[in-house]
Design a protein around this motif. Structure first.
Motif, PDB file in Angstrom:
ATOM      1  N   HIS A  26      -7.776 -17.936 -37.166  1.00 20.82           N
ATOM      2  CA  HIS A  26      -7.543 -18.054 -38.609  1.00 20.82           C
ATOM      3  C   HIS A  26      -6.089 -17.680 -38.942  1.00 20.82           C
ATOM      4  O   HIS A  26      -5.398 -18.400 -39.672  1.00 20.82           O
ATOM      5  CB  HIS A  26      -8.523 -17.130 -39.329  1.00 20.82           C
ATOM      6  CG  HIS A  26      -8.666 -17.395 -40.784  1.00 20.82           C
ATOM      7  ND1 HIS A  26      -9.702 -16.917 -41.513  1.00 20.82           N
ATOM      8  CD2 HIS A  26      -7.894 -18.056 -41.675  1.00 20.82           C
ATOM      9  CE1 HIS A  26      -9.578 -17.281 -42.777  1.00 20.82           C
ATOM     10  NE2 HIS A  26      -8.476 -17.970 -42.893  1.00 20.82           N
ATOM     11  N   THR A  27      -5.617 -16.577 -38.393  1.00 18.15           N
ATOM     12  CA  THR A  27      -4.244 -16.130 -38.633  1.00 18.15           C
ATOM     13  C   THR A  27      -3.237 -17.145 -38.091  1.00 18.15           C
ATOM     14  O   THR A  27      -2.251 -17.480 -38.765  1.00 18.15           O
ATOM     15  CB  THR A  27      -4.014 -14.747 -37.999  1.00 18.15           C
ATOM     16  OG1 THR A  27      -4.904 -13.811 -38.627  1.00 18.15           O
ATOM     17  CG2 THR A  27      -2.576 -14.280 -38.166  1.00 18.15           C
ATOM     18  N   ARG A  30      -3.122 -20.230 -40.341  1.00 16.20           N
ATOM     19  CA  ARG A  30      -2.425 -19.928 -41.604  1.00 16.20           C
ATOM     20  C   ARG A  30      -0.920 -19.771 -41.372  1.00 16.20           C
ATOM     21  O   ARG A  30      -0.114 -20.251 -42.173  1.00 16.20           O
ATOM     22  CB  ARG A  30      -3.021 -18.680 -42.245  1.00 16.20           C
ATOM     23  CG  ARG A  30      -4.443 -18.906 -42.761  1.00 16.20           C
ATOM     24  CD  ARG A  30      -5.111 -17.601 -43.131  1.00 16.20           C
ATOM     25  NE  ARG A  30      -4.451 -16.944 -44.243  1.00 16.20           N
ATOM     26  CZ  ARG A  30      -4.788 -17.107 -45.524  1.00 16.20           C
ATOM     27  NH1 ARG A  30      -5.781 -17.905 -45.846  1.00 16.20           N
ATOM     28  NH2 ARG A  30      -4.142 -16.458 -46.481  1.00 16.20           N
ATOM     29  N   ASP A  31      -0.526 -19.136 -40.272  1.00 15.51           N
ATOM     30  CA  ASP A  31       0.898 -18.985 -39.970  1.00 15.51           C
ATOM     31  C   ASP A  31       1.557 -20.347 -39.775  1.00 15.51           C
ATOM     32  O   ASP A  31       2.649 -20.602 -40.291  1.00 15.51           O
ATOM     33  CB  ASP A  31       1.101 -18.107 -38.731  1.00 15.51           C
ATOM     34  CG  ASP A  31       0.774 -16.647 -38.961  1.00 15.51           C
ATOM     35  OD1 ASP A  31       0.600 -16.234 -40.133  1.00 15.51           O
ATOM     36  OD2 ASP A  31       0.681 -15.907 -37.952  1.00 15.51           O
ATOM     37  N   ARG A  34       1.894 -22.097 -43.120  1.00 23.62           N
ATOM     38  CA  ARG A  34       3.017 -21.531 -43.892  1.00 23.62           C
ATOM     39  C   ARG A  34       4.366 -22.028 -43.374  1.00 23.62           C
ATOM     40  O   ARG A  34       5.267 -22.332 -44.155  1.00 23.62           O
ATOM     41  CB  ARG A  34       2.972 -20.005 -43.857  1.00 23.62           C
ATOM     42  CG  ARG A  34       1.943 -19.409 -44.762  1.00 23.62           C
ATOM     43  CD  ARG A  34       2.123 -17.887 -44.854  1.00 23.62           C
ATOM     44  NE  ARG A  34       1.136 -17.325 -45.728  1.00 23.62           N
ATOM     45  CZ  ARG A  34       0.018 -16.713 -45.308  1.00 23.62           C
ATOM     46  NH1 ARG A  34      -0.225 -16.581 -44.023  1.00 23.62           N
ATOM     47  NH2 ARG A  34      -0.839 -16.225 -46.178  1.00 23.62           N
ATOM     48  N   ASP A  39       5.022 -20.712 -48.027  1.00 22.61           N
ATOM     49  CA  ASP A  39       4.103 -19.601 -48.294  1.00 22.61           C
ATOM     50  C   ASP A  39       3.040 -19.937 -49.338  1.00 22.61           C
ATOM     51  O   ASP A  39       1.928 -19.407 -49.282  1.00 22.61           O
ATOM     52  CB  ASP A  39       4.875 -18.361 -48.735  1.00 22.61           C
ATOM     53  CG  ASP A  39       5.622 -17.705 -47.582  1.00 22.61           C
ATOM     54  OD1 ASP A  39       5.249 -17.944 -46.414  1.00 22.61           O
ATOM     55  OD2 ASP A  39       6.571 -16.954 -47.850  1.00 22.61           O
ATOM     56  N   CYS A  42      -0.827 -21.118 -48.515  1.00 23.58           N
ATOM     57  CA  CYS A  42      -1.937 -20.222 -48.155  1.00 23.58           C
ATOM     58  C   CYS A  42      -1.966 -19.065 -49.142  1.00 23.58           C
ATOM     59  O   CYS A  42      -1.377 -18.017 -48.884  1.00 23.58           O
ATOM     60  CB  CYS A  42      -1.780 -19.692 -46.736  1.00 23.58           C
ATOM     61  SG  CYS A  42      -1.878 -20.928 -45.459  1.00 23.58           S
ATOM     62  N   GLN A  43      -2.645 -19.240 -50.232  1.00 24.71           N
ATOM     63  CA  GLN A  43      -2.686 -18.202 -51.255  1.00 24.71           C
ATOM     64  C   GLN A  43      -3.922 -17.329 -51.162  1.00 24.71           C
ATOM     65  O   GLN A  43      -3.917 -16.192 -51.595  1.00 24.71           O
ATOM     66  CB  GLN A  43      -2.605 -18.838 -52.643  1.00 24.71           C
ATOM     67  CG  GLN A  43      -1.286 -19.545 -52.872  1.00 24.71           C
ATOM     68  CD  GLN A  43      -1.218 -20.198 -54.225  1.00 24.71           C
ATOM     69  OE1 GLN A  43      -2.046 -19.945 -55.091  1.00 24.71           O
ATOM     70  NE2 GLN A  43      -0.243 -21.050 -54.410  1.00 24.71           N
ATOM     71  N   TYR A  44      -5.006 -17.829 -50.620  1.00 26.70           N
ATOM     72  CA  TYR A  44      -6.260 -17.085 -50.546  1.00 26.70           C
ATOM     73  C   TYR A  44      -6.188 -16.061 -49.428  1.00 26.70           C
ATOM     74  O   TYR A  44      -5.869 -16.383 -48.287  1.00 26.70           O
ATOM     75  CB  TYR A  44      -7.419 -18.062 -50.303  1.00 26.70           C
ATOM     76  CG  TYR A  44      -8.757 -17.391 -50.186  1.00 26.70           C
ATOM     77  CD1 TYR A  44      -9.431 -16.951 -51.316  1.00 26.70           C
ATOM     78  CD2 TYR A  44      -9.348 -17.196 -48.951  1.00 26.70           C
ATOM     79  CE1 TYR A  44     -10.667 -16.330 -51.208  1.00 26.70           C
ATOM     80  CE2 TYR A  44     -10.584 -16.577 -48.838  1.00 26.70           C
ATOM     81  CZ  TYR A  44     -11.231 -16.152 -49.973  1.00 26.70           C
ATOM     82  OH  TYR A  44     -12.455 -15.534 -49.866  1.00 26.70           O
ATOM     83  N   GLU A  45      -6.457 -14.822 -49.752  1.00 23.38           N
ATOM     84  CA  GLU A  45      -6.496 -13.769 -48.746  1.00 23.38           C
ATOM     85  C   GLU A  45      -7.884 -13.724 -48.122  1.00 23.38           C
ATOM     86  O   GLU A  45      -8.885 -13.691 -48.824  1.00 23.38           O
ATOM     87  CB  GLU A  45      -6.155 -12.416 -49.375  1.00 23.38           C
ATOM     88  CG  GLU A  45      -4.723 -12.314 -49.863  1.00 23.38           C
ATOM     89  CD  GLU A  45      -3.705 -12.474 -48.759  1.00 23.38           C
ATOM     90  OE1 GLU A  45      -3.928 -11.971 -47.635  1.00 23.38           O
ATOM     91  OE2 GLU A  45      -2.667 -13.118 -49.021  1.00 23.38           O
ATOM     92  N   PHE A  46      -7.937 -13.742 -46.808  1.00 19.27           N
ATOM     93  CA  PHE A  46      -9.247 -13.684 -46.155  1.00 19.27           C
ATOM     94  C   PHE A  46      -9.554 -12.278 -45.694  1.00 19.27           C
ATOM     95  O   PHE A  46      -8.665 -11.485 -45.458  1.00 19.27           O
ATOM     96  CB  PHE A  46      -9.348 -14.704 -45.021  1.00 19.27           C
ATOM     97  CG  PHE A  46      -8.548 -14.366 -43.781  1.00 19.27           C
ATOM     98  CD1 PHE A  46      -9.123 -13.608 -42.776  1.00 19.27           C
ATOM     99  CD2 PHE A  46      -7.262 -14.820 -43.616  1.00 19.27           C
ATOM    100  CE1 PHE A  46      -8.413 -13.301 -41.625  1.00 19.27           C
ATOM    101  CE2 PHE A  46      -6.536 -14.526 -42.465  1.00 19.27           C
ATOM    102  CZ  PHE A  46      -7.113 -13.765 -41.466  1.00 19.27           C
ATOM    103  N   GLY A  47     -10.834 -11.985 -45.599  1.00 15.18           N
ATOM    104  CA  GLY A  47     -11.287 -10.672 -45.160  1.00 15.18           C
ATOM    105  C   GLY A  47     -12.176 -10.821 -43.944  1.00 15.18           C
ATOM    106  O   GLY A  47     -11.753 -11.331 -42.906  1.00 15.18           O
TER     107      GLY A  47
END
Length: 112
Positions: A26-27, A30-31, A34, A39, A42-47
């Motif tokens: 996932h990281t 997203r990287d 971006r 930047d 990818c605005q949604y922060e995942f948990g």
């Protein structure tokens, strides 16, 4: 592993465990997004890593939903990921909808 499916305020979800490899994927996705799109892409922060199987659009009795979801057997299953999809997600708060358009598919691993 994925499961059990849980009735949640916003729908039905299934957590993954162990989730370190999925979080790393996932990281990395997203990287890369971006780097390619900036930047703002990818605005949604995942948990906690999870799979959403349904979204809620109105009030409902989550206990009744959970009773039905608890009957799903097996409650846990192996999760295999063979591709990552880049999607453009749009949220319409007034219509209470989430839609997405597939931009591209990135295969992972080797073809079987």
């Amino acid at each position: 592993m994925i499961g059990s499916v849980l009735s949640y305020a916003s729908g039905a979800i299934a957590d993954t465990y162990p989730d370190q490899q999925l979080a790393a994927l996932h990281t990395a996705a997203r990287d890369g997004t971006r780097i390619a799109l900036g930047d703002d892409a990818c605005q949604y922060e995942f948990g906690i890593q999870h799979l959403t199987t349904a979204y809620a659009y109105a009030e409902a009795d989550s206990d009744a939903a959970q009773r039905l979801l608890r009957r799903v057997r097996p409650s846990h299953a192996p999760l295999y990921i063979n591709a990552v999809h880049l999607v453009d997600v749009a949220v319409d708060l007034q219509a209470k909808t989430i839609t997405w358009e597939r931009v591209t598919r990135v295969p992972l691993g080797t073809a079987l």
